[in-house]
Design a protein around this motif. Structure first.
Motif, mmCIF file in Angstrom:
data_model
loop_
_atom_site.group_PDB
_atom_site.id
_atom_site.type_symbol
_atom_site.label_atom_id
_atom_site.label_comp_id
_atom_site.label_asym_id
_atom_site.label_seq_id
_atom_site.Cartn_x
_atom_site.Cartn_y
_atom_site.Cartn_z
ATOM 1 N N ASP A 188 0.933 -1.097 0.058
ATOM 2 C CA ASP A 188 -0.001 0.284 0.345
ATOM 3 C C ASP A 188 0.703 1.031 -0.020
ATOM 4 O O ASP A 188 1.504 1.537 0.956
ATOM 5 N N LEU A 189 1.316 1.086 -0.525
ATOM 6 C CA LEU A 189 2.505 2.710 -1.297
ATOM 7 C C LEU A 189 2.050 3.741 -0.936
ATOM 8 O O LEU A 189 2.034 5.170 -0.788
ATOM 9 N N ASP A 190 0.495 3.707 -1.461
ATOM 10 C CA ASP A 190 -0.567 5.787 -1.220
ATOM 11 C C ASP A 190 -0.554 5.520 0.172
ATOM 12 O O ASP A 190 -0.162 7.488 0.861
ATOM 13 N N PHE A 191 -0.879 4.632 1.387
ATOM 14 C CA PHE A 191 -0.774 5.115 3.172
ATOM 15 C C PHE A 191 0.945 5.037 3.002
ATOM 16 O O PHE A 191 1.020 5.869 4.050
ATOM 17 N N ALA A 192 1.289 4.691 2.441
ATOM 18 C CA ALA A 192 2.714 4.806 2.963
ATOM 19 C C ALA A 192 3.096 6.029 2.679
ATOM 20 O O ALA A 192 3.670 6.888 4.053
ATOM 21 N N TYR A 193 3.078 6.939 1.674
ATOM 22 C CA TYR A 193 3.392 8.110 1.273
ATOM 23 C C TYR A 193 2.592 8.924 2.506
ATOM 24 O O TYR A 193 3.015 10.246 2.164
ATOM 25 N N ARG A 194 1.356 8.824 2.619
ATOM 26 C CA ARG A 194 0.476 9.882 2.892
ATOM 27 C C ARG A 194 0.813 9.398 4.446
ATOM 28 O O ARG A 194 1.126 11.058 4.969
ATOM 29 N N VAL A 195 1.789 8.810 5.348
ATOM 30 C CA VAL A 195 2.381 9.006 6.006
ATOM 31 C C VAL A 195 3.754 9.400 6.471
ATOM 32 O O VAL A 195 3.760 10.600 6.974
ATOM 33 N N PHE A 196 4.453 9.513 4.998
ATOM 34 C CA PHE A 196 5.549 9.929 4.831
ATOM 35 C C PHE A 196 5.054 11.609 5.026
ATOM 36 O O PHE A 196 5.993 12.060 5.434
ATOM 37 N N VAL A 197 4.389 12.489 4.707
ATOM 38 C CA VAL A 197 4.516 13.220 3.809
ATOM 39 C C VAL A 197 4.741 14.161 5.276
ATOM 40 O O VAL A 197 4.255 15.133 4.831
ATOM 41 N N ARG A 198 3.436 13.660 6.378
ATOM 42 C CA ARG A 198 2.924 14.267 7.595
ATOM 43 C C ARG A 198 4.195 13.645 8.338
ATOM 44 O O ARG A 198 4.208 14.575 9.574
#
Length: 642
Positions: free
Chosen positions: A124-134
């Motif tokens: 789930d790269l989308d979620f991974a990225y959401r975490v990352f940007v925050r």
DNA sequence: ATAGGGTTAG
């Protein structure tokens, strides 16, 4: 046996870490400890997260919640998330993520980094990225985790983009301090790998030369990557210049070479050459042999089916269809076609205008056509303006995904394209109605064996008058306590602003709570079940009422969840989050929990933390979220429950 | 008081 907790802890840690003693032994020691402290609990969670039984980590965690006086601390979560990663259980990790967000550890870069890794490794790269940007202060591990997540997920473009972004972020301090940034070795190696996989040897070479530190991995990646990239460049050069035989000669030469590492790109070019020669069967056979030993990814890649398309930019439509069809028929000995392959084939046929054949193809499918199959047909109908078939495809799609708004939008576009404006407005109306129906909710409460059900603004209850006057009292109290109704959370389509506020206050949950207050004794739990998800306002109000009236309230969402864990909502601001693990999926394979459903309900309000373990209610297997407004609150400082 | 995140390819 143990003289004091500290030495016991030390001994215990040593026993979980030591290569000379087994985890089973450590567990025996643990079971002898009457009241294991937080440190020990964490240590055991960690030990199991490394073990072949990471689900034990989750069980210990549940014990911490249920039986110990401790709350998880910042050390607990990385271990737990590691366990979820090893389990490859998206839902389990999401629960932990939810807890992290709601706890005081929401900014902990260690925890967030492990979440990035977790989501990425679950695909789930989308979620991974959401975490990352925050992450407020990303460190090198944050970047590395995200970049390698993208690389491993095959998103090379994104990885590269992120890498550039990272460079850009690092340039500033670099210019000010005038010091060279020493790049993390692991990251550099991951980048090397990525460049090599993308086939950009020059970038890889440049990076390699710049690296201050190089290890065996750097060298291997570089050599392998250069080699594979060279082979690929040769093969695809011949292939794309109409010299398939030369391309294949190179490929065979590569196979003879001991060190060569053919990758997906190699196979794509090779197969394309076979296709050019009209010898796909030979190519497929060869591929089959290679696939059995290497390149597992390729075996399941629906890209294979679309492959001829890439090399057919001059081919006629019929030629393309021929190739697609041939490829599809011949792939079977190599790969059992999955639903995605069928969808691709429908897409190819449909685009070529062979709608009837596409329908026949779907009818003959040995597996149930998925929404994507109908979606492909629907898309083709749009291209070829076939309204009748579009309607059929759309309704089949909606049977599978009733809430797929995109299908209706697509259909409405087809109507618009063919000038059927009446149908367009009809459909728009239907979409609005279904939108309304979607949110028609009720809340129920059981008192002395009788179920009381409340719709929004319901006044059918015999005690309606009393309920409403109690509600007025509540509203007045809430207003004086400073609570302002959050209009944005209203899920109903009401036009007037004041109606909105009224609508919010009249959600069935609130009526049920008011009823609960007047019909139960102060010591009783007010237990309410809502058929849809509880809106944020009702949740907040429930918490406030709980405080104001000193009552324990349990407000439960139910949400049909065939997929098991699912986010109820996850918006960019993380202001409202609810995750849970559906009881029917937990335990069935991983055996994670027996009688308890691990549930986390996370709301944006930072002042309260709610974490609840809700005894499994077998009669309701669709529970996906529980809001438990408990009388005890978490103390952030001591990590001990009051 | 003790402890935590990412890690290439073979």
């Amino acid at each position: 046996m143990f003289f004091d907790a500290y030495s016991a802890s030390k001994l215990f840690t040593a026993s979980t870490l030591s290569p000379f003693s087994s985890l089973e032994y450590a567990r025996k020691v643990f079971d002898e400890i009457p009241e294991p402290n937080l440190y020990m609990l964490n240590t055991l969670i960690r030990a199991y997260s490394w073990s072949p039984e990471p689900s034990e980590s989750v069980k210990i965690f549940l014990r911490m919640l249920c039986e110990s006086p401790y709350f998880p601390n910042k050390f607990t979560f990385p271990f737990l998330i590691k366990a979820a990663t090893k389990l490859s259980r998206l839902g389990v990790g999401q629960v932990f993520h939810g807890l992290v967000v709601k706890s005081s550890f929401g900014d902990d870069v260690f925890i967030l980094n492990s979440l990035i890794h977790f989501y990425a490794s679950c695909g789930d790269l989308d979620f991974a990225y959401r975490v990352f940007v925050r992450i407020g202060e990303k460190d090198v591990v944050s970047w590395n985790s995200m970049i390698s997540g993208f690389v491993q997920g095959g998103c090379f473009d994104k990885a590269l983009e992120l890498f550039r972004e990272m460079e850009a972020e690092n340039v500033k301090p670099n210019a000010v301090t005038k010091k060279g940034i020493k790049m993390d070795l692991t990251l550099s190696n991951a980048m090397l790998d990525m460049y090599a996989k993308c086939g950009s040897v020059e970038d890889a070479k440049k990076l390699f030369d710049e690296m201050e530190e190089k290890d065996i991995v750097s060298w291997t990646t570089m050599i392998d990557g250069q080699e594979t990239a060279t082979w690929n460049a040769l093969i695809s050069a011949y292939d794309q210049n109409g010299k398939p035989q030369e391309a294949l000669a190179i490929f065979h030469q590569l196979q003879l070479s001991k060190n060569a590492n053919p990758d997906e790109l190699t196979f794509v070019s090779t197969l394309s050459s076979y296709a050019q020669l009209g010898a796909m069967d030979v190519g497929v056979e060869e591929l089959r042999l290679i696939c059995s030993t290497e390149c597992m990814k390729l075996r399941s890649s629906p890209m294979l089916l679309l492959l001829p398309m890439y090399y057919a930019c001059a081919c006629s439509h019929s030629g393309l269809v021929e190739e697609g069809r041939m490829f599809f028929n011949q792939m079977e000995p190599v790969v059992v076609p999955g639903v995605k392959h069928y969808a691709c084939m429908v897409d190819i046929l449909g685009r070529a205008g062979l709608l009837e054949e596409a329908v026949e193809f779907i009818e003959k499918m040995p597996i149930t056509p998925s929404a994507s199959v109908w979606g492909a047909l629907l898309g083709a109908c749009k291209i070829h303006e076939n309204v009748e078939l579009a309607e059929q495809a759309c309704s089949r799609l909606l049977e599978l995904e009733p809430e797929n708004d995109k299908a209706l939008v697509l259909l409405s576009n087809i109507y618009a394209k063919t000038g059927k404006w009446d149908n367009v407005s009809e459909l728009k109306k239907r979409m609005r109605v279904s939108e309304l129906q979607k949110e028609r909710g009720w809340s129920s409460m059981e008192v002395n064996g009788t179920l009381h059900k409340f719709l929004a603004a319901d006044n059918s209850h015999p005690l309606s008058k009393e309920i409403y006057s109690k509600l007025d009292e509540i509203v007045a109290k809430l207003k004086s306590s400073g609570h302002v109704t959050n209009k944005s959370l209203l899920l109903q389509l009401v036009d007037e602003e004041d109606m909105k506020e009224q609508g919010l206050n009249l959600h069935g949950e609130k009526l049920a709570i008011a009823f609960g207050l007047i019909s139960t004794s102060p010591s009783q739990l007010i237990r309410i079940v809502k058929n849809l998800r509880v809106c944020g306002d009702c949740h907040t109000v429930a918490k406030l009422i709980s405080k104001l009236y000193n009552r324990e309230i349990l407000l439960r969402d139910s949400h049909i969840s065939s997929l098991g864990a699912r986010p109820i909502r996850f918006d960019d601001e993380l202001d409202l989050l609810a995750f849970s693990e559906a009881p029917e999926t937990i335990g069935s394979d991983g055996g994670l929990v027996d009688e308890d459903v691990l549930t986390a309900v996370i709301w944006g309000d930072e002042t309260e933390t709610l974490l609840v373990r809700e005894p499994l209610d077998l009669s309701s297997n669709s529970v996906s979220a529980v809001t438990h407004v408990s009388l005890f609150e978490k103390s952030h400082n001591t990590n001990e429950k009051p």
